[in-house]
Scaffold this motif. Structure first.
Motif, PDB file in Angstrom:
ATOM      1  N   THR A   1       0.851  -1.189   0.000  1.00 16.25           N
ATOM      2  CA  THR A   1       0.000   0.000   0.000  1.00 16.25           C
ATOM      3  C   THR A   1       0.886   1.239   0.000  1.00 16.25           C
ATOM      4  OG1 THR A   1      -0.049   0.089   2.408  1.00 16.25           O
ATOM      5  CG2 THR A   1      -1.769  -1.221   1.333  1.00 16.25           C
ATOM      6  N   LYS A   2       0.284   2.388  -0.263  1.00 12.04           N
ATOM      7  CA  LYS A   2       1.043   3.638  -0.237  1.00 12.04           C
ATOM      8  C   LYS A   2       1.604   3.888   1.153  1.00 12.04           C
ATOM      9  CE  LYS A   2      -1.308   6.101  -3.942  1.00 12.04           C
ATOM     10  NZ  LYS A   2      -2.111   7.283  -4.287  1.00 12.04           N
ATOM     11  N   ALA A   3       0.831   3.575   2.169  1.00 16.34           N
ATOM     12  CA  ALA A   3       1.297   3.770   3.550  1.00 16.34           C
ATOM     13  C   ALA A   3       2.504   2.880   3.849  1.00 16.34           C
ATOM     14  CB  ALA A   3       0.166   3.477   4.535  1.00 16.34           C
TER      15      ALA A   3
ATOM     16  N   THR B   1       5.512   4.324   2.071  1.00 22.95           N
ATOM     17  CA  THR B   1       5.971   5.539   2.750  1.00 22.95           C
ATOM     18  C   THR B   1       6.761   5.178   4.003  1.00 22.95           C
ATOM     19  OG1 THR B   1       4.065   6.745   1.910  1.00 22.95           O
ATOM     20  CG2 THR B   1       5.226   7.715   3.778  1.00 22.95           C
ATOM     21  N   ALA B   2       6.251   4.230   4.772  1.00 22.06           N
ATOM     22  CA  ALA B   2       6.958   3.788   5.978  1.00 22.06           C
ATOM     23  C   ALA B   2       8.309   3.177   5.615  1.00 22.06           C
ATOM     24  CB  ALA B   2       6.110   2.780   6.746  1.00 22.06           C
ATOM     25  N   LEU B   3       8.350   2.422   4.547  1.00 23.85           N
ATOM     26  CA  LEU B   3       9.602   1.826   4.095  1.00 23.85           C
ATOM     27  C   LEU B   3      10.601   2.896   3.671  1.00 23.85           C
ATOM     28  CD1 LEU B   3      11.221  -0.726   3.413  1.00 23.85           C
ATOM     29  CD2 LEU B   3      10.141  -0.695   1.168  1.00 23.85           C
ATOM     30  N   ALA B   4      10.112   3.926   2.984  1.00 19.95           N
ATOM     31  CA  ALA B   4      10.995   5.015   2.557  1.00 19.95           C
ATOM     32  C   ALA B   4      11.595   5.733   3.762  1.00 19.95           C
ATOM     33  CB  ALA B   4      10.226   5.993   1.673  1.00 19.95           C
ATOM     34  N   VAL B   5      10.789   5.980   4.781  1.00 20.06           N
ATOM     35  CA  VAL B   5      11.279   6.642   5.997  1.00 20.06           C
ATOM     36  C   VAL B   5      12.331   5.771   6.676  1.00 20.06           C
ATOM     37  CG1 VAL B   5      10.601   7.377   8.320  1.00 20.06           C
ATOM     38  CG2 VAL B   5       9.193   8.009   6.357  1.00 20.06           C
ATOM     39  N   GLU B   6      12.055   4.481   6.753  1.00 19.53           N
ATOM     40  CA  GLU B   6      12.997   3.557   7.382  1.00 19.53           C
ATOM     41  C   GLU B   6      14.315   3.502   6.607  1.00 19.53           C
ATOM     42  OE1 GLU B   6      13.215  -1.235   8.193  1.00 19.53           O
ATOM     43  OE2 GLU B   6      11.249  -0.270   8.244  1.00 19.53           O
TER      44      GLU B   6
END
Length: 83
Positions: free
Chosen positions: A38-40, A43-48
């Motif tokens: 999912t987009k969420a 996004t969480a993966l990108a932050v990590e």
């Protein structure tokens, strides 16, 4: 929902029974929910990943500094021994 309806209509138009068409749609939906991100989640993966990259940059900077200091020390020692 649009995709499911379009798929259902396409299957019905080629004489697939409603039961089998529903089974295909359910299987596809299960696969999509379990395998696609999912987009969420992205996004969480990108932050990590950004956090991990920052940590690696810090480690690399420290290691480079240590290697540079060691190289300078070895050069100074070699110059002192040669004179």
């Amino acid at each position: 929902m649009k995709t499911e309806l379009a798929l259902f209509q396409a299957l019905i138009s080629i004489n697939v029974s409603e039961q089998k068409a529903n089974a295909v749609i359910d299987a596809l939906e299960t696969d999509m929910l379990s395998r696609l991100a999912t987009k969420a989640a992205l996004t969480a993966l990108a932050v990590e990943l950004k956090a991990e990259i920052s940590q690696l940059e810090a480690k690399l900077t420290i290691r480079f500094g240590i290697m540079l200091s060691t190289a300078v020390g070895v050069m100074i020692t070699a110059m002192m021994l040669l004179h």
